[in-house]
Design a protein around this motif. Structure first.
Motif, short mmCIF file in Angstrom:
data_model
loop_
_atom_site.label_atom_id
_atom_site.label_comp_id
_atom_site.label_asym_id
_atom_site.label_seq_id
_atom_site.Cartn_x
_atom_site.Cartn_y
_atom_site.Cartn_z
N VAL A 149 0.83 -1.21 0.00
CA VAL A 149 0.00 0.00 0.00
C VAL A 149 0.86 1.26 0.00
N LEU B 274 1.18 2.41 -3.53
CA LEU B 274 -0.02 2.83 -4.23
C LEU B 274 -0.15 4.35 -4.18
N ASP C 226 -2.51 6.58 2.41
CA ASP C 226 -2.02 5.36 3.03
C ASP C 226 -3.02 4.75 4.01
N SER D 278 -6.04 3.42 2.23
CA SER D 278 -5.61 2.28 1.43
C SER D 278 -5.47 1.03 2.29
N ASN E 20 -7.82 -2.15 1.98
CA ASN E 20 -7.08 -3.38 1.70
C ASN E 20 -7.51 -4.53 2.60
N TRP F 293 -6.31 5.62 -8.78
CA TRP F 293 -7.27 4.73 -8.13
C TRP F 293 -7.53 3.47 -8.94
N ALA G 146 -4.77 1.26 -7.75
CA ALA G 146 -5.14 0.79 -6.41
C ALA G 146 -6.24 -0.25 -6.49
N SER H 221 -4.92 -3.62 -7.28
CA SER H 221 -4.34 -4.23 -6.08
C SER H 221 -5.44 -4.77 -5.16
#
Length: 582
Positions: free
Chosen positions: A378, A381, A385, A388, A392, A439, A442, A445
């Motif tokens: 992260v 990314l 943070d 994220s 996550n 994004w 992200a 991910s």
């Protein structure tokens, strides 16, 4: 009727015709008993558990009150240092400090020197960016520039401890019981984890992280094993997914807690000390009756099964008779194996079990590297943070509800393969995202985390059904231990993001795809009874199952045992083969 029973009746008729004084009525009862004893099939543990209730009130109350909360400490104690490692520099890089004070003072703050109180106060006066966690950690251990390697060393010491602890506590759980192992693990985690918050220097912190690692993720695995051994087939899916769901929720909660507790010592303390309340489970947590049977502790198993039957409303079941029948019909091979001490080498002595062990371990390693890699990644990314990290963890939660019906209709094998392939496609797709869409990168991910999080839940269920009871904790501990050693690669894979931001996602995507493909070489376990012995595990999946495939029938459950069945040696062997191929 068996050949032996028929011969007995013919001999009886001959005797009764030539002996008028023969007492027909008394002897007929003996004949009936002989026929029934020769024809009734000896029950196994799955059948006994089915009779007392394998997914009833007892299992649900036991699961929610005891096993779910017990799975939370592993997430908090295991991942809070990763959280701080991720954010230790990003706090400054994303601040408004640069524009407010100029590049000269920014360079001073970000230089390879320990921050003093004046610099920190000036920083706080000109920006709203949080600095408490970073300044606290730096003021204590001076982990900047040439000292930053201590951060990686502390992470390594944790995973080395996890590597050793998985094998150690797996052996304790199989040798001395699930209950004893759970409380030993809990003591280690709470004491050493809490002591981390009082560490005076980096050396003592690393040592304490090693001992905390001993209990991670064994504290997650033992409650899962206990749940699995208390429940039937459908209950095993429920317990496995719900424990994983709580783990994912705990990951998201950790991000929220860290947003409000910025001081490193306080965060460490609140991630470990509150779980001391779980010691009250000493008065409630029972021993697994399946483990008790596997080691010959029949009286303990009998007492626990009676409690299950009573709470599930199965008062008409004669537990004593069922357990005694199971004990009396235990063949010589099972008795010899029960008395023998088992260890990790038993997983590799026979070819079929060895193949399954190696495949399960490889998938587990890939899963662990990707799961932890995406958590650490992260920091690479291009988004906030904290959010994220929270997303996550939260993105795992819907995945468990998706795989729940799939496990029952498509089976374990296809579900695991699908989750890993989805993870691989999600991670690899990041390389096709054009610049200027942070994004979307992200999201790629997060799709990967969605897949690998779901896959983690499935591999726990799948592995638990493939390993036999006598080495189940050892097997799962060994696979997790090897995965723990693979975790050492995760930070290095993430560091490749300094070269190319999406390179870690690409590597982890290819890992996920390889694990998904290899899953097809494992046998399907949907509807099959849990193997008890090494012999059971070796026989299971040896021959291809013509009924296994993408749409394995969910309705094909383990059939209830009939009251009467031929009991010749040939028939017993044929029945055993049939059960192993369900």
């Amino acid at each position: 009727m068996s050949f032996q029973a028929m011969s007995f009746l013919i001999n009886f008729s001959s005797i009764s015709l030539h002996n008028p004084s023969f007492h027909f009525q008394d002897t007929f009862a003996e004949i009936s008993q002989h026929i029934l004893m020769s024809a009734i099939k000896p029950p196994d543990f799955d059948y006994v558990l089915e009779q007392v209730g394998d997914y009833g009130t007892y299992q649900l109350v036991f699961f929610f009150i005891i096993c779910l909360p017990a799975s939370l400490p592993s997430a908090f104690s295991g991942y809070f240092p990763h959280f701080e490692h991720i954010f230790k520099l990003r706090e400054f890089q994303h601040s408004t400090f640069h524009s407010s004070l100029g590049t000269h003072l920014t360079h001073q703050i970000l230089s390879c020197k320990q921050y003093n109180e004046t610099q920190i106060n000036v920083f706080r006066a000109f920006t709203s960016a949080p600095v408490d966690t970073y300044s606290d950690r730096i003021d204590l251990f001076n982990l900047v520039c040439d000292q930053q390697s201590w951060v990686e060393i502390s992470t390594t010491s944790f995973y080395v401890g996890s590597f050793i602890g998985n094998c150690l506590f797996g052996y304790i759980a199989d040798k001395f019981g699930r209950r004893r192992s759970f409380f030993v693990i809990l003591i280690v985690l709470v004491v050493c984890g809490t002591a981390n918050s009082f560490a005076k220097d980096i050396e003592s912190f690393i040592i304490l992280r090693f001992f905390t690692g001993l209990a991670f993720p064994a504290l997650f695995q033992i409650p899962f094993i206990i749940c699995m051994e208390f429940m039937g087939n459908s209950g095993r899916i429920f317990s496995g997914l719900m424990i994983s769901l709580f783990f994912g929720a705990a990951m998201a909660l950790l991000g929220v807690v860290a947003m409000f507790i910025r001081r490193w010592r306080q965060l460490t303390f609140f991630c470990n000390a509150p779980f001391a309340v779980l010691f009250c489970y000493y008065f409630f947590l029972p021993e697994s009756p399946r483990w008790s049977v596997s080691v010959g502790k029949w009286s303990e198993a009998k007492a626990q099964l009676k409690k299950i039957a009573k709470m599930n409303g199965k008062t008409d079941v004669d537990v004593d008779e069922l357990v005694d029948s199971m004990k009396n019909h235990q063949n010589a091979a099972e008795e010899e194996e029960r008395k023998r001490s088992h260890n990790v080498t038993d997983l590799f002595k026979t070819p079929n079990l060895r193949k399954k062990t190696l495949i399960v371990t490889y998938i587990w390693v890939m899963n662990a590297i990707i799961y932890n890699g995406l958590t650490l990644n992260v920091s690479n990314l291009p988004v906030d943070d904290y959010w994220s990290f929270i997303i996550n963890g939260a993105v795992e939660l819907p995945g468990y509800f998706v795989v729940w019906p799939l496990l029952q209709c498509a089976g374990r094998r296809w579900t695991l393969a699908a989750t890993m392939i989805v993870c691989g496609i999600g991670c690899v797709s990041a390389m096709f995202v054009p610049d200027g869409y942070p994004w979307l990168v992200a999201s790629a991910s997060f799709i990967g985390k969605f897949g690998v999080g779901s896959g983690f839940a499935v591999i726990y269920i799948f592995a638990g059904e493939l390993y036999p009871t006598v080495v189940r904790a050892i097997g799962m501990g060994m696979s997790s231990m090897v995965a723990g050693s693979g975790l050492l690669l995760a930070p290095h894979i993430v560091n490749l993001g300094k070269i190319v931001k999406i390179l870690p996602l690409l590597i982890m995507g290819l890992m996920a795809l390889s694990a998904g493909i290899l899953t097809f070489f494992l046998p399907e376990t949907l509807g099959a009874p849990l193997p008890m012995t090494i012999e059971d595990a070796e026989s299971f999946g040896k021959k291809p199952d013509p009924d296994s495939g993408m749409f394995t029938q969910a309705a094909k459950k383990r059939e209830s045992q009939p009251l009467l069945e031929p009991h010749t040696p040939h028939d017993r062997k044929r029945r055993s083969s049939r059960l192993m191929n369900i």
